[in-house]
Write an enzyme that holds these catalytic residues in place. Structure first.
Site, short mmCIF file in Angstrom:
data_model
loop_
_atom_site.label_atom_id
_atom_site.label_comp_id
_atom_site.label_asym_id
_atom_site.label_seq_id
_atom_site.Cartn_x
_atom_site.Cartn_y
_atom_site.Cartn_z
NE ARG A 35 84.55 33.48 4.50
CZ ARG A 35 85.22 33.15 5.57
NH1 ARG A 35 85.74 34.11 6.33
NH2 ARG A 35 85.39 31.88 5.90
CD GLU A 61 89.74 37.31 0.56
OE1 GLU A 61 90.05 36.20 1.02
OE2 GLU A 61 89.01 38.13 1.17
CG HIS A 107 91.01 35.88 4.26
ND1 HIS A 107 89.98 35.56 3.41
CD2 HIS A 107 90.63 35.46 5.49
CE1 HIS A 107 89.01 34.96 4.09
NE2 HIS A 107 89.40 34.88 5.36
#
Length: 316
Positions: free
Chosen positions: A233, A262, A281
């Protein structure tokens, strides 16, 4: 227990639709009624009656009205977005999709490391400029790769590193359990592992322990030629500290599938480094995603029908 109805939520995962998921489930469970709602109202009605619901997320208010719900099968490995307290208060078991991402994310990690080792980003830049100029490259063999997090993904990464002749170090919450790496360290020994690291792979969940784990001190401990791969993450890395380390050439570069923030803003300095590759991602994307998720749920359906509650990947 008879054959339960499985309600598939309408959410899309990695570009795959709920109907794609339902098809994978029907292949695994041909005798089970797999129901997919096509409207919000139909979905609420389905959730209210089905004993098993599967998908990405379920609203807490819907859980309160789902009197027959026994099991929510999440389709992500992470569960921090779910109302776990509500599930628990309503005696609903929750499972995740841990293990689904292992093969594809491990391939991403190997690809990112090899791309750096062989200088492919530089080759691409020279190709775009139509420049024929030799440049130095490295070998992965004989280097040390540290993997933080030895769950399904971290273990898959280590397995795929085995043919490359590298030394592997693992960092995990419970080092006493050992692991697939040559050596295993606890988080209190992180810097001991970092000091020996050529390639650092982050494959851990985002928790109070791991938030900001790779900060200025950690980046300073890493050797100058170390390369970072983050498929965990974004919050596991302190972004400002990473930018400072890259600007000062304190590490060799990074491959980032996740960032903090993000999505990464278009004016963020991370975009400007030739030594950094950024993907949106999507390291976990695979056309076999629902197939693997369906396999996990199929095993748990067998347990459910036998009256068992020790479901695979149970988190609540």
């Amino acid at each position: 227990m008879g054959s339960p109805t499985i309600a598939v939520l309408r959410q899309k995962i990695h570009g795959l639709s709920a109907n794609d998921y339902a098809t994978a489930l029907r292949d695994e469970l041909p005798e089970i009624d797999i129901a997919v709602a096509d409207t919000p109202a139909a979905e609420r009605e389905l959730v209210a009656s089905a004993p098993i619901v599967t998908g990405y997320d379920l609203d807490a208010e819907l859980i309160e009205t789902a009197e027959n719900l026994d099991l929510f099968a999440g389709v992500y490995a992470g569960v921090d977005h779910l109302p776990l307290d509500t599930f628990e208060a309503n005696d609903v078991a929750v499972t995740n999709a841990s293990g689904v991402h292992g093969p594809n994310i491990a391939e991403y990690v190997i690809g990112a490391i090899l791309s750096h080792v062989r200088g492919f980003p530089r080759a691409r830049r020279q190709q775009e400029q139509r420049t024929w100029q030799s440049y130095p490259a490295r070998e992965l063999q004989g280097s040390t790769v540290t993997v933080v997090g030895l769950g399904a993904i971290g273990s898959a990464v280590v397995d795929r590193l085995d043919p490359f002749g590298v030394e592997t170090l693992g960092v995990r919450y419970t080092p006493e359990k050992g692991g697939p790496t040559d050596e295993v360290f606890g988080f209190d020994e992180l810097h001991t592992a970092l000091a020996r690291t050529d390639y650092l792979v982050l494959a851990c969940p985002l928790t109070e322990t791991t938030r900001g784990l790779i900060d200025s001190e950690a980046l300073l401990t890493l050797p100058t030629e170390a390369f970072l791969v983050n498929i965990a993450r974004g919050g596991v890395v302190d972004t400002d500290d990473l930018v400072s380390a890259l600007q000062a050439n304190r590490i060799a570069g990074a491959a980032l599938d996740v960032t903090d923030p993000e999505p990464l803003p278009e004016d963020h300095p991370l975009w400007g480094f030739n030594t950094v590759s950024i993907t949106p991602h999507n390291a976990g994307h695979t056309p076999r995603y629902y197939e693997r998720t369906a396999e996990i749920l199929a095993d748990n359906i067998d347990r459910y029908r036998n009256g068992e509650t020790d479901f695979e990947n149970r988190v609540v």
